[in-house]
Scaffold this motif. Structure first.
Motif, PDB file in Angstrom:
ATOM      1  N   HIS A 137       0.832  -1.202   0.000  1.00  0.00           N
ATOM      2  CA  HIS A 137       0.000   0.000   0.000  1.00  0.00           C
ATOM      3  C   HIS A 137       0.868   1.254   0.000  1.00  0.00           C
ATOM      4  CE1 HIS A 137      -3.881   2.002   1.732  1.00  0.00           C
ATOM      5  NE2 HIS A 137      -3.605   2.418   0.526  1.00  0.00           N
TER       6      HIS A 137
ATOM      7  N   LEU B  57       2.231   1.738  -3.432  1.00  0.00           N
ATOM      8  CA  LEU B  57       1.194   2.246  -4.332  1.00  0.00           C
ATOM      9  C   LEU B  57       0.988   3.739  -4.119  1.00  0.00           C
ATOM     10  CD1 LEU B  57      -0.949   1.721  -6.490  1.00  0.00           C
ATOM     11  CD2 LEU B  57      -2.510   1.006  -4.650  1.00  0.00           C
ATOM     12  N   ARG B  58       0.933   4.166  -2.862  1.00  0.00           N
ATOM     13  CA  ARG B  58       0.780   5.598  -2.582  1.00  0.00           C
ATOM     14  C   ARG B  58       1.937   6.403  -3.170  1.00  0.00           C
ATOM     15  NH1 ARG B  58      -0.747   3.905   3.149  1.00  0.00           N
ATOM     16  NH2 ARG B  58      -2.989   4.211   3.274  1.00  0.00           N
TER      17      ARG B  58
ATOM     18  N   ARG C 270       1.655   6.635  -6.994  1.00  0.00           N
ATOM     19  CA  ARG C 270       0.559   7.541  -7.357  1.00  0.00           C
ATOM     20  C   ARG C 270       1.023   8.996  -7.308  1.00  0.00           C
ATOM     21  NH1 ARG C 270      -3.656   5.311  -2.988  1.00  0.00           N
ATOM     22  NH2 ARG C 270      -4.634   3.570  -4.079  1.00  0.00           N
TER      23      ARG C 270
ATOM     24  N   THR D  99      -7.449   5.898 -13.035  1.00  0.00           N
ATOM     25  CA  THR D  99      -8.633   6.170 -12.224  1.00  0.00           C
ATOM     26  C   THR D  99      -9.594   4.983 -12.322  1.00  0.00           C
ATOM     27  OG1 THR D  99      -8.405   8.549 -12.552  1.00  0.00           O
ATOM     28  CG2 THR D  99     -10.592   7.749 -11.908  1.00  0.00           C
TER      29      THR D  99
ATOM     30  N   GLU E  36      -8.062   1.858 -10.433  1.00  0.00           N
ATOM     31  CA  GLU E  36      -8.233   1.928  -8.980  1.00  0.00           C
ATOM     32  C   GLU E  36      -9.696   1.689  -8.595  1.00  0.00           C
ATOM     33  OE1 GLU E  36      -6.047   2.728  -6.383  1.00  0.00           O
ATOM     34  OE2 GLU E  36      -4.260   3.384  -7.464  1.00  0.00           O
TER      35      GLU E  36
ATOM     36  N   TYR F 121      -9.110  11.068 -10.010  1.00  0.00           N
ATOM     37  CA  TYR F 121      -8.067  10.111  -9.626  1.00  0.00           C
ATOM     38  C   TYR F 121      -7.908  10.094  -8.107  1.00  0.00           C
ATOM     39  CZ  TYR F 121      -3.590   7.620  -9.629  1.00  0.00           C
ATOM     40  OH  TYR F 121      -2.588   6.710  -9.408  1.00  0.00           O
TER      41      TYR F 121
ATOM     42  N   CYS G 152      -8.534   6.877  -5.766  1.00  0.00           N
ATOM     43  CA  CYS G 152      -7.469   6.393  -4.884  1.00  0.00           C
ATOM     44  C   CYS G 152      -7.935   6.358  -3.430  1.00  0.00           C
ATOM     45  CB  CYS G 152      -6.216   7.252  -5.029  1.00  0.00           C
ATOM     46  SG  CYS G 152      -5.410   7.073  -6.632  1.00  0.00           S
TER      47      CYS G 152
ATOM     48  N   ALA H  60     -10.112   3.389  -3.108  1.00  0.00           N
ATOM     49  CA  ALA H  60      -9.249   2.208  -3.086  1.00  0.00           C
ATOM     50  C   ALA H  60      -8.564   2.066  -1.727  1.00  0.00           C
ATOM     51  CB  ALA H  60      -8.209   2.299  -4.201  1.00  0.00           C
ATOM     52  N   ASP H  61      -8.054   3.177  -1.208  1.00  0.00           N
ATOM     53  CA  ASP H  61      -7.393   3.141   0.097  1.00  0.00           C
ATOM     54  C   ASP H  61      -8.332   2.629   1.177  1.00  0.00           C
ATOM     55  OD1 ASP H  61      -5.034   4.115  -0.993  1.00  0.00           O
ATOM     56  OD2 ASP H  61      -5.361   6.178  -0.311  1.00  0.00           O
TER      57      ASP H  61
ATOM     58  N   THR I 225       0.215   0.526 -12.141  1.00  0.00           N
ATOM     59  CA  THR I 225       0.499   1.939 -11.887  1.00  0.00           C
ATOM     60  C   THR I 225       1.974   2.239 -12.137  1.00  0.00           C
ATOM     61  OG1 THR I 225      -1.305   1.978 -10.276  1.00  0.00           O
ATOM     62  CG2 THR I 225       0.244   3.822 -10.213  1.00  0.00           C
TER      63      THR I 225
END
Length: 185
Positions: free
Chosen positions: A11, A14-15, A18, A52, A55, A100, A104, A107-108, A143
């Motif tokens: 995670h 991914l952050r 992004r 977008t 996610e 987006y 996100c 998704a988070d 991503t």
């Protein structure tokens, strides 16, 4: 214990990617963020629009946590024309970036709410029975792939890179060009 570590690690990665991707539009004109720079029309803002959907879909309906905004579907007429990969003039940069960020955040919340071994089905995958772990790895990979595309597009547009500024890039490129020409013979 390892499950919590793996989930947090993926995670966080991914952050990070992004943020890097969104940073690719900073300082670019409206034309340049939309400008088709490859034979297939790939452009920086279109990559963000595409992610977008990635996610929202993967961390939304796949885990029975539907995204609150209607999403294009694989069967939609515009989907076949790659409408999810470019941005028409009536859609603004701000809208794309807001969408987006919203996807996100959704998704988070899915990632944070579910254990990493939560089962789901991705009907369009050859092996559709998955866990949150599989989807996290897939979306992180997707991503990163598109962030790499954005890196190259941004470098084409204005030379901006995250590369070491102390390197003499023209000399480095000339060295690579010379090696390529030498190898050709």
């Amino acid at each position: 214990m390892i499950d919590d570590f793996a989930k947090a690690y993926l995670h966080d990665a991914l952050r990070f990617v992004r943020e890097s991707l969104v940073g690719k539009v900073e300082g670019l004109s409206e034309y340049d963020v939309r400008r088709p720079l490859t034979h297939t029309g790939t452009n920086v803002l279109g990559l963000i629009k595409h992610l977008t959907l990635t996610e929202a879909r993967y961390f939304g309906s796949v885990f029975d946590r539907p995204y609150p905004v209607a999403l294009p579907n694989f069967t939609d007429a515009g989907y076949a024309n790659r409408h999810h990969l470019w941005v028409p003039e009536h859609e603004t940069r701000a809208q794309i970036l807001t969408n987006y960020a919203r996807a996100c955040a959704h998704a988070d919340s899915t990632i944070e709410a579910l254990p990493i071994d939560t089962r789901a089905t991705v009907p369009w995958w050859p092996r559709p029975d998955v866990m949150l772990f599989n989807v996290l790895v897939h979306v992180l990979t997707e991503t990163n792939r598109h962030a790499g595309h954005a890196d190259i597009l941004r470098e084409q547009l204005d030379g901006a890179t995250a590369a070491d500024p102390s390197v003499d890039w023209p000399a480095h490129r000339a060295q690579i060009e010379a090696a390529a020409r030498a190898a050709k013979h």
